[in-house]
Design a protein around this motif. Structure first.
Motif, PDB file in Angstrom:
ATOM      1  N   UNK A 151       0.842  -1.206   0.000  1.00  0.00           N
ATOM      2  CA  UNK A 151       0.000   0.000   0.000  1.00  0.00           C
ATOM      3  C   UNK A 151       0.869   1.245   0.000  1.00  0.00           C
ATOM      4  N   UNK A 152       1.902   1.235   0.857  1.00  0.00           N
ATOM      5  CA  UNK A 152       2.769   2.404   0.996  1.00  0.00           C
ATOM      6  C   UNK A 152       3.506   2.690  -0.306  1.00  0.00           C
ATOM      7  N   UNK A 153       4.055   1.643  -0.922  1.00  0.00           N
ATOM      8  CA  UNK A 153       4.829   1.849  -2.148  1.00  0.00           C
ATOM      9  C   UNK A 153       3.934   2.352  -3.282  1.00  0.00           C
ATOM     10  N   UNK A 154       2.746   1.787  -3.374  1.00  0.00           N
ATOM     11  CA  UNK A 154       1.825   2.211  -4.436  1.00  0.00           C
ATOM     12  C   UNK A 154       1.382   3.654  -4.229  1.00  0.00           C
ATOM     13  N   UNK A 155       1.117   4.027  -2.970  1.00  0.00           N
ATOM     14  CA  UNK A 155       0.738   5.414  -2.681  1.00  0.00           C
ATOM     15  C   UNK A 155       1.882   6.358  -3.046  1.00  0.00           C
ATOM     16  N   UNK A 172      -7.049   9.425 -12.640  1.00  0.00           N
ATOM     17  CA  UNK A 172      -5.807   9.444 -13.421  1.00  0.00           C
ATOM     18  C   UNK A 172      -4.641   8.886 -12.603  1.00  0.00           C
ATOM     19  N   UNK A 173      -4.589   9.241 -11.311  1.00  0.00           N
ATOM     20  CA  UNK A 173      -3.523   8.711 -10.460  1.00  0.00           C
ATOM     21  C   UNK A 173      -3.700   7.205 -10.246  1.00  0.00           C
ATOM     22  N   UNK A 414      -4.697   2.394  -4.756  1.00  0.00           N
ATOM     23  CA  UNK A 414      -5.606   3.476  -5.196  1.00  0.00           C
ATOM     24  C   UNK A 414      -6.322   4.076  -3.983  1.00  0.00           C
ATOM     25  N   UNK A 415      -6.735   3.210  -3.035  1.00  0.00           N
ATOM     26  CA  UNK A 415      -7.393   3.693  -1.818  1.00  0.00           C
ATOM     27  C   UNK A 415      -6.432   4.468  -0.915  1.00  0.00           C
ATOM     28  N   UNK A 416      -5.158   4.012  -0.849  1.00  0.00           N
ATOM     29  CA  UNK A 416      -4.191   4.621   0.075  1.00  0.00           C
ATOM     30  C   UNK A 416      -3.518   5.857  -0.498  1.00  0.00           C
ATOM     31  N   UNK A 417      -3.806   6.186  -1.762  1.00  0.00           N
ATOM     32  CA  UNK A 417      -3.154   7.321  -2.410  1.00  0.00           C
ATOM     33  C   UNK A 417      -3.361   8.610  -1.615  1.00  0.00           C
ATOM     34  N   UNK A 489      -8.040   7.506   5.264  1.00  0.00           N
ATOM     35  CA  UNK A 489      -8.170   6.851   3.952  1.00  0.00           C
ATOM     36  C   UNK A 489      -9.567   7.092   3.363  1.00  0.00           C
ATOM     37  N   UNK A 490     -10.597   7.065   4.209  1.00  0.00           N
ATOM     38  CA  UNK A 490     -11.954   7.370   3.751  1.00  0.00           C
ATOM     39  C   UNK A 490     -12.125   8.887   3.793  1.00  0.00           C
TER      40      UNK A 490
END
Length: 552
Positions: A151-155, A172-173, A414-417, A489-490
């Motif tokens: 999650x961290x790396x993707x964010x 887009x992100x 995508x959620x943690x972005x 996150x929400x």
């Protein structure tokens, strides 16, 4: 260019920083070079040992550099620089915690694990305990840790590319995060552990060199005086800037924030010794001596890098300014790229960002192969097939798992972005310290320990940690007191189901997991196996027979 001028330029170019075409070009070059290396390394992937443990062919210094590459993730570079730029001393506590954690790993587990296991952490835990239930629990906890880390790396990837290419909007992100995930899947499918390790080594060298160049550049602007850099950050912060120089800016306002800090520190210091993707690195060396050497190399490289983050964080605060960092598309994670742009313009920005991007790709590749190995080797080969499986069948299942984990990581990312990536990694550390560390230590050092204690500790630590995170302000209910925006996150502020004030659950879940291990052991009627403990003790100290350390 002064900090104010830089802020003005960046405000004018808020949509993009630097030249997107140059940024994409440098990105593409990095990805191309690393893919060529991965393809070349993959030619030797003939057996399960090649795919999982790189044929145990790496030297101590090589493996130490790869460990540093695994450990110095997007959190270390992007998240910590941003945390120091905005919170000063309290942000640097992440660096201190991550580094001190290595001493715990070195003194307690590194060499003993390498001597006892073969491919995964579960090999060690199941050696003197019942094979199938312990492997299942270890594999599930490994998958949970890897998921939070991913999650961290993707964010981090989403924020970084959004900044460089001027990509606005969640959708887009999300596409950017999906592209990162697809590249990661390709790296691991093709290269296995050997290809991934070479990518880690190259990335670690580039990251430390890049951070070193930027550190010297920042110091040169302030007459090679660290105190002047810090004073510059204080001046740029305006009223109340002195708070950057002492503890308490982020974690000192109330008793709750002090408990938050204690919980974070506990997770950081104890988490490393339970991180499965770091522990797996010790299986890629041929001997215990090389395992020790690799940890020493890793500590030096990681220690030097974290000293750089102190200068880079305060430098970003001084030269870019906290308001500009907060306003950037990547938020707090943009401090290091913005500093690179301030120092060396488009070219340095492109290079540093490409290194950060390579960092993310390499770390997610390492995490994914860990999760795939754990599922294929522990759950599929040893639980479902009871050890009756051909190595090529196991590797095939590992590759299928890579794709599934990649898709999950993309959705979660995508959620943690938008979250601070250093903080998200701290959650992964809390899960590792709760679910894995007590059982590892009890297995290695407590003769009376049994299967029941292991299951109580692992499942109890894992479930309590995940539940506490779910009902914490990280997921819902944390609101910025000034702007009224959600920091959770929400993003919908009307949704608030947080029950505990702690943002990191380590203070509750880690002691609970240690306690559950003791309770489970003493409540069980299972007879202890002192002869197995003695055999494991000899093996952990000498490495005798480690190559066939799995089934008994």
């Amino acid at each position: 260019m002064s900090g104010l001028q830089g802020a003005a330029v960046l405000a004018a170019e808020s949509e993009t920083v630097g030249e997107p075409i140059v940024n994409i070009g440098i990105f593409a070059l990095f990805v191309l070079v690393t893919l060529v290396i991965v393809f070349r390394a993959s030619r030797n992937n003939k057996t399960a040992a090649d795919y999982y443990a790189a044929g145990r062919s790496f030297t101590g210094p090589q493996n130490g550099t790869a460990i540093a590459g695994d450990y110095l993730s997007a959190a270390s570079f992007l998240g910590i620089c941003g945390a120091i730029a905005l919170n000063g001393y309290d942000g640097f506590l992440y660096s201190i915690g991550f580094l001190v954690a290595w001493l715990v790993a070195l003194l307690l587990v590194a060499e003993l694990l390498r001597n006892t296991g073969r491919f995964t952490m579960a090999d060690v835990l199941s050696f003197r305990l019942k094979q199938r239930p312990v492997r299942m629990a270890a594999a599930l906890s490994t998958l949970a840790v890897v998921f939070f880390y991913l999650l961290a790396q993707m964010a981090g990837a989403g924020g970084l590319v959004a900044l460089l290419l001027g990509i606005e909007g969640v959708a887009a992100q999300g596409v950017v995060i999906a592209v990162v995930g697809a590249l990661m899947i390709l790296y691991v499918l093709v290269g296995g552990m050997k290809g991934t390790t070479w990518v880690q080594i190259i990335k670690a060298v580039l990251l430390i060199l890049g951070a070193g160049v930027m550190t010297l550049w920042v110091l040169a602007k302030f007459g090679f005086s660290l105190s002047e850099v810090m004073q510059g950050a204080v001046d740029a912060a305006g009223e109340g800037g002195e708070a950057l120089l002492g503890p308490g800016k982020q974690y000192g306002a109330s008793a709750t924030s002090q408990l938050n800090f204690l919980s974070l520190a506990l997770a950081l210091v104890l988490g490393t010794a339970g991180l499965p993707h770091v522990l797996m690195r010790f299986y890629t060396v041929p001997s215990a001596k090389e395992a020790r050497r690799s940890v020493v190399w890793a500590i030096w490289l990681i220690g030097i890098f974290y000293l750089f983050t102190l200068v880079l964080g305060y430098g970003a605060g001084a030269l870019v300014g906290p308001e500009t960092i907060k306003a950037a598309p990547g938020g707090v994670n943009s401090a290091a790229p913005l500093l690179a742009f301030e120092l060396g313009g488009t070219v340095l920005l492109g290079v540093i960002s490409a290194v950060a991007f390579a960092t993310i790709l390499a770390v997610v590749a390492g995490l994914t192969i860990t999760a795939a190995t754990s599922f294929a080797h522990d759950i599929y080969a040893n639980v479902i097939k009871r050890g009756q499986v051909r190595p090529d069948g196991e590797v095939r299942v590992a590759r299928i798992t890579v794709v599934a984990i990649g898709i999950l990581a993309i959705i979660g990312g995508i959620f943690a972005n938008g979250q601070n990536v250093a903080f998200l990694v701290a959650l992964a550390f809390a899960v590792a310290a709760s679910a894995n560390l007590p059982t590892i230590l009890y297995s290695l050092f407590w003769k009376r320990f049994n299967t029941s204690g292991a299951l109580w500790s692992m499942y109890g630590g894992l479930i309590s940690c995940v539940v506490l995170i779910t009902f914490s302000p990280v997921v819902s209910g944390k609101v910025d007191p000034v702007t009224g925006e959600s920091l959770s996150m929400i993003k919908d502020t009307s949704i608030d189901f947080h029950l505990i004030p702690l943002e990191n659950p380590g203070l509750i879940s880690i002691p609970l997991a240690f306690l559950l291990g003791i309770v489970g052991t003493y409540l069980s009627k299972e007879k202890p196996h002192p002869e197995k403990f003695a055999e494991m003790e000899v093996r952990s100290l000498t490495g005798a027979g480690a190559e066939k350390a799995t089934v008994h």
